[in-house]
Design an enzyme around this catalytic site. Structure first.
Site, mmCIF file in Angstrom:
data_model
loop_
_atom_site.group_PDB
_atom_site.id
_atom_site.type_symbol
_atom_site.label_atom_id
_atom_site.label_comp_id
_atom_site.label_asym_id
_atom_site.label_seq_id
_atom_site.Cartn_x
_atom_site.Cartn_y
_atom_site.Cartn_z
ATOM 1 N NE ARG A 51 -21.053 48.714 44.284
ATOM 2 C CZ ARG A 51 -22.228 49.309 44.460
ATOM 3 N NH1 ARG A 51 -22.285 50.551 44.901
ATOM 4 N NH2 ARG A 51 -23.356 48.665 44.185
ATOM 5 C CD GLU A 95 -30.608 28.645 28.634
ATOM 6 O OE1 GLU A 95 -29.801 28.194 27.808
ATOM 7 O OE2 GLU A 95 -30.679 29.861 28.915
ATOM 8 C CE1 TYR A 153 -20.955 32.346 31.700
ATOM 9 C CE2 TYR A 153 -19.594 30.389 31.565
ATOM 10 C CZ TYR A 153 -20.824 30.976 31.751
ATOM 11 O OH TYR A 153 -21.925 30.183 31.985
ATOM 12 C CG LEU A 170 -25.623 30.544 25.955
ATOM 13 C CD1 LEU A 170 -25.222 31.999 26.143
ATOM 14 C CD2 LEU A 170 -24.644 29.645 26.681
ATOM 15 C CE LYS A 197 -20.776 30.144 28.154
ATOM 16 N NZ LYS A 197 -21.784 29.447 28.944
ATOM 17 N NE ARG A 215 -21.464 31.012 23.631
ATOM 18 C CZ ARG A 215 -21.707 29.810 24.125
ATOM 19 N NH1 ARG A 215 -22.881 29.242 23.911
ATOM 20 N NH2 ARG A 215 -20.789 29.173 24.815
HETATM 21 N N1 PDD Z 1 -22.644 26.577 30.158
HETATM 22 N N2 PDD Z 1 -27.355 27.297 28.407
HETATM 23 C C1 PDD Z 1 -26.726 27.816 29.472
HETATM 24 C C2 PDD Z 1 -27.501 28.646 30.426
HETATM 25 C C3 PDD Z 1 -25.348 27.572 29.667
HETATM 26 O O1 PDD Z 1 -24.723 28.106 30.720
HETATM 27 C C4 PDD Z 1 -24.647 26.763 28.738
HETATM 28 C C5 PDD Z 1 -23.178 26.472 28.879
HETATM 29 C C6 PDD Z 1 -25.361 26.235 27.646
HETATM 30 C C7 PDD Z 1 -24.690 25.380 26.600
HETATM 31 O O2 PDD Z 1 -23.852 26.153 25.774
HETATM 32 P P1 PDD Z 1 -22.570 25.508 25.076
HETATM 33 O O3 PDD Z 1 -23.053 24.355 24.299
HETATM 34 O O4 PDD Z 1 -22.065 26.593 24.219
HETATM 35 O O5 PDD Z 1 -21.630 25.115 26.188
HETATM 36 C C8 PDD Z 1 -26.700 26.535 27.509
HETATM 37 C C9 PDD Z 1 -21.231 26.395 30.365
HETATM 38 C C10 PDD Z 1 -20.723 25.076 29.894
HETATM 39 C C11 PDD Z 1 -20.914 26.688 31.822
HETATM 40 O O6 PDD Z 1 -21.473 27.661 32.309
HETATM 41 O O7 PDD Z 1 -20.110 25.978 32.444
#
Ligand code: PDD
Length: 284
Positions: free
Chosen positions: A100, A179, A33, A204, A147, A52
Protein backbone atom coordinates in the site's frame (compact mmCIF):
# COMPACT_ATOMS: atom_id res chain seq x y z
CA UNK A 1 -25.02 -23.57 -8.88
CA UNK A 2 -21.55 -22.13 -8.48
CA UNK A 3 -20.46 -19.88 -11.32
CA UNK A 4 -17.28 -20.17 -13.30
CA UNK A 5 -15.45 -16.85 -13.19
CA UNK A 6 -12.32 -15.57 -14.92
CA UNK A 7 -9.34 -14.39 -12.86
CA UNK A 8 -6.00 -13.41 -14.37
CA UNK A 9 -5.88 -15.98 -17.13
CA UNK A 10 -7.87 -18.84 -15.55
CA UNK A 11 -11.50 -19.97 -15.57
CA UNK A 12 -12.23 -21.18 -12.01
CA UNK A 13 -15.24 -21.87 -9.75
CA UNK A 14 -16.21 -18.63 -8.00
CA UNK A 15 -15.25 -19.88 -4.53
CA UNK A 16 -11.73 -20.66 -5.75
CA UNK A 17 -11.09 -17.25 -7.35
CA UNK A 18 -8.35 -15.25 -5.63
CA UNK A 19 -7.14 -11.64 -5.81
CA UNK A 20 -4.40 -10.18 -3.62
CA UNK A 21 -5.41 -8.04 -0.62
CA UNK A 22 -2.73 -5.63 -1.93
CA UNK A 23 -4.54 -5.23 -5.23
CA UNK A 24 -4.97 -1.48 -5.80
CA UNK A 25 -8.52 -2.10 -6.96
CA UNK A 26 -9.29 -3.29 -3.41
CA UNK A 27 -7.16 -0.72 -1.53
CA UNK A 28 -7.59 2.40 -3.70
CA UNK A 29 -10.52 1.76 -6.07
CA UNK A 30 -7.75 1.98 -8.69
CA UNK A 31 -9.71 0.02 -11.27
CA UNK A 32 -12.11 0.38 -14.18
CA UNK A 33 -14.99 -1.82 -15.24
CA UNK A 34 -17.54 -2.58 -17.94
CA UNK A 35 -20.94 -4.26 -17.88
CA UNK A 36 -22.07 -5.84 -21.14
CA UNK A 37 -25.54 -7.28 -21.57
CA UNK A 38 -26.20 -10.74 -23.00
CA UNK A 39 -29.23 -11.66 -25.11
CA UNK A 40 -29.70 -15.12 -26.64
CA UNK A 41 -26.24 -16.01 -25.28
CA UNK A 42 -24.65 -13.17 -27.31
CA UNK A 43 -22.99 -9.87 -26.33
CA UNK A 44 -24.82 -6.59 -26.96
CA UNK A 45 -23.03 -3.38 -28.01
CA UNK A 46 -19.73 -5.20 -27.44
CA UNK A 47 -17.58 -2.94 -29.67
CA UNK A 48 -18.80 0.11 -27.74
CA UNK A 49 -17.95 -1.42 -24.36
CA UNK A 50 -14.46 -2.39 -25.53
CA UNK A 51 -13.88 1.11 -26.95
CA UNK A 52 -14.96 2.72 -23.66
CA UNK A 53 -12.78 0.29 -21.67
CA UNK A 54 -9.75 1.44 -23.70
CA UNK A 55 -10.70 5.06 -23.09
CA UNK A 56 -11.02 4.50 -19.30
CA UNK A 57 -7.69 2.64 -19.21
CA UNK A 58 -6.02 5.35 -21.31
CA UNK A 59 -7.27 8.18 -19.08
CA UNK A 60 -5.73 6.44 -16.04
CA UNK A 61 -2.53 5.37 -17.80
CA UNK A 62 -3.30 1.69 -17.25
CA UNK A 63 -2.24 -0.94 -19.78
CA UNK A 64 -4.79 -3.37 -21.20
CA UNK A 65 -4.17 -6.86 -19.76
CA UNK A 66 -5.28 -8.65 -22.97
CA UNK A 67 -5.97 -7.70 -26.58
CA UNK A 68 -9.46 -7.20 -28.04
CA UNK A 69 -9.68 -10.66 -29.64
CA UNK A 70 -8.79 -12.25 -26.30
CA UNK A 71 -11.34 -10.04 -24.56
CA UNK A 72 -14.11 -11.22 -26.88
CA UNK A 73 -13.00 -14.86 -26.53
CA UNK A 74 -12.99 -14.63 -22.71
CA UNK A 75 -16.47 -13.05 -22.68
CA UNK A 76 -17.83 -15.73 -25.00
CA UNK A 77 -16.28 -18.59 -23.11
CA UNK A 78 -17.58 -17.28 -19.78
CA UNK A 79 -21.10 -16.89 -21.20
CA UNK A 80 -20.95 -20.43 -22.63
CA UNK A 81 -19.47 -22.05 -19.51
CA UNK A 82 -22.19 -20.50 -17.34
CA UNK A 83 -25.00 -21.18 -19.82
CA UNK A 84 -26.08 -17.51 -19.80
CA UNK A 85 -28.90 -16.83 -22.26
CA UNK A 86 -29.86 -13.46 -20.77
CA UNK A 87 -27.95 -11.35 -18.27
CA UNK A 88 -24.72 -9.43 -18.00
CA UNK A 89 -20.97 -9.94 -18.04
CA UNK A 90 -19.05 -7.82 -15.53
CA UNK A 91 -15.41 -7.05 -16.32
CA UNK A 92 -12.90 -5.30 -14.08
CA UNK A 93 -9.31 -4.27 -14.74
CA UNK A 94 -7.26 -3.07 -11.78
CA UNK A 95 -3.82 -1.47 -11.78
CA UNK A 96 -2.48 -4.57 -10.02
CA UNK A 97 -1.06 -5.50 -6.62
CA UNK A 98 1.61 -3.56 -4.74
CA UNK A 99 2.33 -2.83 -1.06
CA UNK A 100 0.00 0.00 0.00
CA UNK A 101 1.28 3.39 -1.15
CA UNK A 102 -0.44 6.34 -2.84
CA UNK A 103 2.23 6.28 -5.54
CA UNK A 104 2.63 3.14 -7.60
CA UNK A 105 5.70 1.80 -9.39
CA UNK A 106 5.89 1.61 -13.17
CA UNK A 107 5.28 -1.77 -14.75
CA UNK A 108 2.62 -3.17 -12.40
CA UNK A 109 0.79 -6.12 -13.91
CA UNK A 110 -2.92 -5.31 -14.21
CA UNK A 111 -5.48 -7.75 -12.82
CA UNK A 112 -8.40 -8.87 -14.97
CA UNK A 113 -11.57 -10.33 -13.48
CA UNK A 114 -14.84 -11.25 -15.20
CA UNK A 115 -18.03 -12.88 -13.99
CA UNK A 116 -21.56 -13.36 -15.28
CA UNK A 117 -24.95 -12.57 -13.75
CA UNK A 118 -28.03 -14.28 -15.16
CA UNK A 119 -30.85 -11.72 -15.22
CA UNK A 120 -34.21 -11.10 -16.91
CA UNK A 121 -33.58 -7.80 -18.67
CA UNK A 122 -36.14 -7.97 -21.49
CA UNK A 123 -39.08 -9.16 -19.42
CA UNK A 124 -38.17 -7.14 -16.33
CA UNK A 125 -41.32 -6.44 -14.25
CA UNK A 126 -39.84 -3.02 -13.38
CA UNK A 127 -39.84 -2.04 -17.06
CA UNK A 128 -43.59 -2.65 -17.21
CA UNK A 129 -44.22 -0.59 -14.06
CA UNK A 130 -41.60 2.12 -14.44
CA UNK A 131 -39.19 3.49 -11.86
CA UNK A 132 -39.82 5.94 -9.04
CA UNK A 133 -36.76 8.12 -8.50
CA UNK A 134 -35.66 10.69 -5.96
CA UNK A 135 -33.22 13.54 -6.58
CA UNK A 136 -30.02 13.80 -4.59
CA UNK A 137 -26.92 16.04 -4.72
CA UNK A 138 -24.21 14.69 -7.00
CA UNK A 139 -21.22 14.42 -4.68
CA UNK A 140 -19.02 12.25 -6.92
CA UNK A 141 -15.54 13.19 -8.17
CA UNK A 142 -15.08 15.26 -11.34
CA UNK A 143 -14.15 12.48 -13.80
CA UNK A 144 -17.41 10.56 -14.08
CA UNK A 145 -16.60 9.93 -17.75
CA UNK A 146 -14.08 7.31 -16.59
CA UNK A 147 -15.85 4.11 -15.60
CA UNK A 148 -14.03 3.52 -12.30
CA UNK A 149 -15.14 1.21 -9.50
CA UNK A 150 -15.49 4.17 -7.09
CA UNK A 151 -19.17 3.41 -6.62
CA UNK A 152 -19.62 4.25 -2.94
CA UNK A 153 -21.57 7.48 -3.49
CA UNK A 154 -23.93 6.01 -6.11
CA UNK A 155 -24.47 3.02 -3.77
CA UNK A 156 -25.32 5.35 -0.86
CA UNK A 157 -27.68 7.28 -3.18
CA UNK A 158 -29.42 4.07 -4.24
CA UNK A 159 -29.82 3.02 -0.59
CA UNK A 160 -31.26 6.46 0.24
CA UNK A 161 -33.76 5.99 -2.61
CA UNK A 162 -34.76 2.59 -1.23
CA UNK A 163 -35.00 4.00 2.30
CA UNK A 164 -37.48 6.56 0.93
CA UNK A 165 -39.51 3.88 -0.86
CA UNK A 166 -38.21 4.72 -4.36
CA UNK A 167 -36.23 2.66 -6.88
CA UNK A 168 -33.34 4.90 -7.85
CA UNK A 169 -31.84 8.37 -7.50
CA UNK A 170 -31.11 11.00 -10.14
CA UNK A 171 -28.10 13.06 -9.14
CA UNK A 172 -28.15 16.85 -9.40
CA UNK A 173 -25.24 19.28 -9.79
CA UNK A 174 -25.69 23.08 -9.98
CA UNK A 175 -29.45 22.61 -10.25
CA UNK A 176 -29.28 20.22 -13.22
CA UNK A 177 -29.55 16.44 -13.42
CA UNK A 178 -26.28 14.70 -14.23
CA UNK A 179 -27.40 11.04 -14.39
CA UNK A 180 -28.90 8.17 -12.39
CA UNK A 181 -26.86 6.11 -9.92
CA UNK A 182 -26.02 3.62 -12.68
CA UNK A 183 -27.78 4.94 -15.79
CA UNK A 184 -28.16 7.96 -18.04
CA UNK A 185 -31.24 10.17 -17.56
CA UNK A 186 -33.71 11.54 -20.15
CA UNK A 187 -36.96 13.45 -20.35
CA UNK A 188 -39.43 13.95 -23.19
CA UNK A 189 -40.77 17.51 -23.52
CA UNK A 190 -44.34 18.46 -24.47
CA UNK A 191 -43.35 18.83 -28.13
CA UNK A 192 -41.92 15.28 -28.12
CA UNK A 193 -38.22 16.22 -27.95
CA UNK A 194 -35.95 13.77 -26.14
CA UNK A 195 -33.64 15.72 -23.80
CA UNK A 196 -30.55 14.23 -22.18
CA UNK A 197 -27.45 15.84 -20.71
CA UNK A 198 -24.65 16.49 -23.20
CA UNK A 199 -21.44 14.44 -22.91
CA UNK A 200 -18.66 15.90 -20.74
CA UNK A 201 -16.61 14.81 -17.72
CA UNK A 202 -19.80 15.23 -15.64
CA UNK A 203 -21.40 11.95 -16.78
CA UNK A 204 -20.54 8.49 -17.98
CA UNK A 205 -20.67 8.27 -21.76
CA UNK A 206 -23.24 5.49 -21.81
CA UNK A 207 -22.93 2.88 -24.52
CA UNK A 208 -26.69 2.28 -24.38
CA UNK A 209 -27.16 6.07 -24.55
CA UNK A 210 -25.16 6.23 -27.81
CA UNK A 211 -27.17 3.37 -29.36
CA UNK A 212 -30.55 4.71 -28.19
CA UNK A 213 -29.84 8.24 -29.48
CA UNK A 214 -28.75 6.81 -32.84
CA UNK A 215 -31.94 4.72 -33.04
CA UNK A 216 -34.10 7.69 -31.99
CA UNK A 217 -32.51 9.85 -34.65
CA UNK A 218 -33.03 7.09 -37.28
CA UNK A 219 -36.70 7.05 -36.23
CA UNK A 220 -36.89 10.84 -36.90
CA UNK A 221 -37.32 11.69 -33.22
CA UNK A 222 -36.05 15.12 -32.10
CA UNK A 223 -33.12 15.09 -29.68
CA UNK A 224 -31.58 17.87 -27.57
CA UNK A 225 -28.38 17.15 -25.66
CA UNK A 226 -28.40 19.65 -22.78
CA UNK A 227 -28.76 19.68 -18.99
CA UNK A 228 -32.28 19.80 -17.50
CA UNK A 229 -33.58 20.47 -13.97
CA UNK A 230 -35.75 18.30 -11.72
CA UNK A 231 -38.57 20.86 -12.13
CA UNK A 232 -38.37 20.51 -15.92
CA UNK A 233 -38.37 16.72 -15.58
CA UNK A 234 -41.42 16.82 -13.31
CA UNK A 235 -43.25 18.92 -15.93
CA UNK A 236 -42.17 16.63 -18.80
CA UNK A 237 -44.54 14.20 -20.51
CA UNK A 238 -42.14 11.29 -19.99
CA UNK A 239 -38.85 10.39 -18.36
CA UNK A 240 -36.61 7.37 -18.72
CA UNK A 241 -33.11 6.05 -18.14
CA UNK A 242 -30.73 3.81 -20.08
CA UNK A 243 -28.02 1.33 -19.08
CA UNK A 244 -26.61 -1.95 -20.33
CA UNK A 245 -28.11 -3.70 -17.31
CA UNK A 246 -31.66 -2.41 -17.89
CA UNK A 247 -31.78 -1.10 -21.50
CA UNK A 248 -34.47 1.63 -21.64
CA UNK A 249 -36.30 2.00 -18.33
CA UNK A 250 -39.36 4.26 -18.00
CA UNK A 251 -39.35 6.66 -15.02
CA UNK A 252 -42.86 7.37 -13.74
CA UNK A 253 -42.27 9.48 -10.64
CA UNK A 254 -39.64 12.00 -9.53
CA UNK A 255 -39.55 13.18 -5.89
CA UNK A 256 -43.15 12.02 -5.44
CA UNK A 257 -44.47 13.85 -8.56
CA UNK A 258 -46.02 11.65 -11.25
CA UNK A 259 -44.55 12.13 -14.74
CA UNK A 260 -47.23 12.41 -17.42
CA UNK A 261 -50.04 10.09 -16.40
CA UNK A 262 -47.77 8.19 -14.03
CA UNK A 263 -47.31 5.16 -16.27
CA UNK A 264 -44.53 4.26 -18.78
CA UNK A 265 -44.81 6.61 -21.76
CA UNK A 266 -44.97 5.75 -25.48
CA UNK A 267 -41.52 7.18 -26.37
CA UNK A 268 -39.75 5.15 -23.67
CA UNK A 269 -41.74 2.01 -24.56
CA UNK A 270 -40.99 2.40 -28.27
CA UNK A 271 -37.27 3.08 -27.70
CA UNK A 272 -37.09 0.07 -25.41
CA UNK A 273 -38.62 -2.12 -28.12
CA UNK A 274 -36.39 -0.78 -30.90
CA UNK A 275 -33.28 -1.03 -28.73
CA UNK A 276 -33.97 -4.66 -27.77
CA UNK A 277 -34.74 -5.62 -31.36
CA UNK A 278 -31.55 -3.97 -32.70
CA UNK A 279 -29.29 -5.15 -29.86
CA UNK A 280 -30.53 -8.70 -30.40
CA UNK A 281 -29.96 -8.52 -34.15
CA UNK A 282 -26.45 -7.05 -33.80
CA UNK A 283 -25.25 -9.09 -30.80
CA UNK A 284 -21.98 -10.99 -31.29
N1 PDD B 1 -23.71 1.28 -15.10
N2 PDD B 1 -24.13 6.28 -15.86
C1 PDD B 1 -23.58 5.59 -14.85
C2 PDD B 1 -23.12 6.33 -13.65
C3 PDD B 1 -23.46 4.19 -14.94
O1 PDD B 1 -22.90 3.51 -13.93
C4 PDD B 1 -23.92 3.52 -16.10
C5 PDD B 1 -23.81 2.03 -16.26
C6 PDD B 1 -24.49 4.29 -17.13
C7 PDD B 1 -25.00 3.67 -18.40
O2 PDD B 1 -23.93 3.24 -19.21
P1 PDD B 1 -24.10 2.02 -20.22
O3 PDD B 1 -25.24 2.35 -21.09
O4 PDD B 1 -22.82 1.99 -20.95
O5 PDD B 1 -24.35 0.80 -19.37
C8 PDD B 1 -24.56 5.66 -16.98
C9 PDD B 1 -23.52 -0.14 -15.17
C10 PDD B 1 -24.58 -0.85 -15.94
C11 PDD B 1 -23.33 -0.68 -13.76
O6 PDD B 1 -22.61 -0.01 -13.02
O7 PDD B 1 -23.85 -1.75 -13.42
Amino acid sequence: MSRIVFVNGAFVPEDEAKISIFDRGFLMADAVYEVTSVLDGKLCDFAGHVARLHRSLGELGMPSPVNDDELLAIHRELVARNGIEEGVVYLQVTRGAHDRDFAWPEGLKPSLVLFTQARQIVTSPTAAKGLRVISIDDLRWGRRDIKTVQLLYPSLAKMEAKRRGADDAWMVMDGKVTEGTSNNAYIVTRDGTIVTRNLSNDILHGITRASVLRLASDAQMKIEERPFSIAEAQAATEAFSTAASSFVMPVVEIDGVAIGDGSPGPVARRLREIYIETARAQAV
